[in-house]
Design a protein around this motif. Structure first.
Motif, PDB file in Angstrom:
ATOM      1  N   THR A 114       0.810  -1.196  -0.173  1.00 19.50           N
ATOM      2  CA  THR A 114      -0.078  -0.065   0.107  1.00 19.50           C
ATOM      3  C   THR A 114       0.827   1.307   0.231  1.00 19.50           C
ATOM      4  OG1 THR A 114      -1.650  -1.197   1.097  1.00 19.50           O
ATOM      5  CG2 THR A 114      -1.574   1.366   1.375  1.00 19.50           C
ATOM      6  N   GLU A 115       1.984   1.149   0.773  1.00 16.76           N
ATOM      7  CA  GLU A 115       2.984   2.318   0.910  1.00 16.76           C
ATOM      8  C   GLU A 115       3.796   2.594  -0.505  1.00 16.76           C
ATOM      9  OE1 GLU A 115       3.664   4.967   2.707  1.00 16.76           O
ATOM     10  OE2 GLU A 115       1.669   4.530   3.909  1.00 16.76           O
ATOM     11  N   VAL A 116       3.939   1.402  -1.228  1.00 18.23           N
ATOM     12  CA  VAL A 116       4.770   1.384  -2.486  1.00 18.23           C
ATOM     13  C   VAL A 116       3.619   2.012  -3.364  1.00 18.23           C
ATOM     14  CG1 VAL A 116       5.199  -0.005  -4.318  1.00 18.23           C
ATOM     15  CG2 VAL A 116       6.058  -0.401  -1.836  1.00 18.23           C
ATOM     16  N   THR A 117       2.273   1.641  -3.434  1.00 19.20           N
ATOM     17  CA  THR A 117       1.300   2.299  -4.448  1.00 19.20           C
ATOM     18  C   THR A 117       1.284   3.762  -4.094  1.00 19.20           C
ATOM     19  OG1 THR A 117       0.159   0.266  -4.106  1.00 19.20           O
ATOM     20  CG2 THR A 117      -0.940   2.252  -4.833  1.00 19.20           C
ATOM     21  N   PHE A 118       1.273   4.222  -2.773  1.00 23.79           N
ATOM     22  CA  PHE A 118       1.030   5.705  -2.594  1.00 23.79           C
ATOM     23  C   PHE A 118       2.571   6.346  -3.029  1.00 23.79           C
ATOM     24  CE2 PHE A 118      -2.587   4.444  -0.556  1.00 23.79           C
ATOM     25  CZ  PHE A 118      -3.407   5.601  -0.106  1.00 23.79           C
ATOM     26  N   ALA A 119       3.582   5.813  -2.978  1.00 23.10           N
ATOM     27  CA  ALA A 119       4.852   6.253  -3.589  1.00 23.10           C
ATOM     28  C   ALA A 119       4.685   6.385  -5.056  1.00 23.10           C
ATOM     29  CB  ALA A 119       5.707   5.487  -3.050  1.00 23.10           C
ATOM     30  N   ILE A 120       3.973   5.665  -5.714  1.00 26.96           N
ATOM     31  CA  ILE A 120       3.888   5.561  -6.945  1.00 26.96           C
ATOM     32  C   ILE A 120       3.166   6.694  -7.531  1.00 26.96           C
ATOM     33  CG2 ILE A 120       2.840   4.292  -9.267  1.00 26.96           C
ATOM     34  CD1 ILE A 120       3.719   1.679  -7.952  1.00 26.96           C
ATOM     35  N   ILE A 121       1.964   6.950  -6.676  1.00 24.71           N
ATOM     36  CA  ILE A 121       1.155   7.859  -6.974  1.00 24.71           C
ATOM     37  C   ILE A 121       1.816   9.420  -6.778  1.00 24.71           C
ATOM     38  CG2 ILE A 121      -1.045   9.371  -6.358  1.00 24.71           C
ATOM     39  CD1 ILE A 121      -2.406   6.492  -5.579  1.00 24.71           C
ATOM     40  N   ARG A 122       2.405   9.519  -5.761  1.00 24.26           N
ATOM     41  CA  ARG A 122       3.457  10.681  -5.514  1.00 24.26           C
ATOM     42  C   ARG A 122       4.426  10.991  -6.354  1.00 24.26           C
ATOM     43  NH1 ARG A 122       3.326   8.545  -0.483  1.00 24.26           N
ATOM     44  NH2 ARG A 122       5.554   8.274  -0.394  1.00 24.26           N
ATOM     45  N   HIS A 123       5.139   9.804  -7.160  1.00 27.42           N
ATOM     46  CA  HIS A 123       6.013  10.003  -8.166  1.00 27.42           C
ATOM     47  C   HIS A 123       5.319  10.548  -9.188  1.00 27.42           C
ATOM     48  CE1 HIS A 123       9.448   9.226 -10.631  1.00 27.42           C
ATOM     49  NE2 HIS A 123       8.661   8.572 -11.436  1.00 27.42           N
ATOM     50  N   TRP A 124       3.854   9.939  -9.830  1.00 26.23           N
ATOM     51  CA  TRP A 124       3.221  10.195 -10.815  1.00 26.23           C
ATOM     52  C   TRP A 124       2.970  11.943 -10.753  1.00 26.23           C
ATOM     53  CZ3 TRP A 124      -1.967  11.475 -10.341  1.00 26.23           C
ATOM     54  CH2 TRP A 124      -2.760  11.744 -11.802  1.00 26.23           C
ATOM     55  N   ILE A 125       2.406  12.059  -9.491  1.00 31.19           N
ATOM     56  CA  ILE A 125       2.114  13.724  -9.296  1.00 31.19           C
ATOM     57  C   ILE A 125       3.024  14.476  -9.932  1.00 31.19           C
ATOM     58  CG2 ILE A 125       1.626  15.331  -7.494  1.00 31.19           C
ATOM     59  CD1 ILE A 125       0.084  13.128  -5.971  1.00 31.19           C
ATOM     60  N   SER A 126       4.392  14.240  -9.525  1.00 34.50           N
ATOM     61  CA  SER A 126       5.300  15.278  -9.775  1.00 34.50           C
ATOM     62  C   SER A 126       6.206  14.749 -11.167  1.00 34.50           C
ATOM     63  CB  SER A 126       6.369  15.166  -8.760  1.00 34.50           C
ATOM     64  OG  SER A 126       7.131  13.786  -8.639  1.00 34.50           O
ATOM     65  N   ASP A 127       5.683  13.775 -12.077  1.00 42.04           N
ATOM     66  CA  ASP A 127       6.299  13.277 -13.017  1.00 42.04           C
ATOM     67  C   ASP A 127       6.069  14.302 -14.047  1.00 42.04           C
ATOM     68  OD1 ASP A 127       7.233  11.999 -15.260  1.00 42.04           O
ATOM     69  OD2 ASP A 127       5.990  10.184 -14.916  1.00 42.04           O
TER      70      ASP A 127
END
Length: 192
Positions: A114-127
């Motif tokens: 779940t934390e990995v998923t949220f890290a992906i979303i945070r990465h996507w937000i700033s990508d």
């Protein structure tokens, strides 16, 4: 979603945030159940579908997600629980070897993913790469890695090998005092 439009329909951010994010998980469930042949997808294909549908759904209102994701959504929301539940379902699938499910079925594994998923979303937000290509590459590599770990058959094959060795005393382990008591020698009874 336009900020003025957002405030026109919702007095408080607390009214829309959980609903909006929960719809992303609902969209994943809807699309995966409507996809022909989904039941034949591998674990890797299912996990990739989860991430890509989630990001595509959030991407429909990217600016809204950029403005709101690092609020309580990230830490304390029904979205976190829905993501964890979807991942738990994926990790308990029968495509994963049974011995591996003894580990993938544990809540710490679900929480880490779940934390990995949220890290992906945070990465996507700033990508800022074209079409978020850096996020796509990250998801592809991460999904391949997780799938390799989760579906690794070495654990079940190792358990099977160990059981065979013990049952047949293939390595003479029964001669060792402790193992000899745990697994007494089987008597060979020949027919008379």
């Amino acid at each position: 979603m336009d900020d003025a439009l957002y405030h026109t329909y919702f007095d408080y951010a607390d009214q829309i945030l959980p609903t909006f994010y929960d719809l992303a998980v609902d969209q994943y469930r809807l699309l995966s159940s409507a996809t022909d042949g989904y039941e034949d997808f591998t674990f890797e294909e299912r996990l990739a579908s989860f991430y890509y549908i989630l990001l595509d759904t959030l991407g429909e209102h990217r600016a809204f997600v950029q403005d709101t994701f690092d609020s309580r959504i990230r830490y304390d929301s029904s979205f976190r629980g829905n993501v964890r539940t979807a991942l738990r379902e994926l990790l308990s699938d029968d495509r994963i070897p049974q011995s591996n499910r003894l580990v993938t079925g544990l809540w710490p594994v679900h929480e880490v993913l779940t934390e990995v998923t949220f890290a992906i979303i945070r990465h996507w937000i700033s990508d800022q790469t074209n079409n978020q290509a850096a996020t796509t590459a990250l998801v592809d590599k991460l999904v391949a890695f997780i799938a390799e770990l989760v579906t690794f058959r070495g654990v079940s094959r190792g358990v099977d090998l160990a059981w065979h060795i013990v049952q047949n005393d293939a390595l003479g382990l029964r001669r060792l005092p402790l193992l000899g008591r745990l697994f007494p020698k089987r008597e060979n009874r020949s027919s008379e």
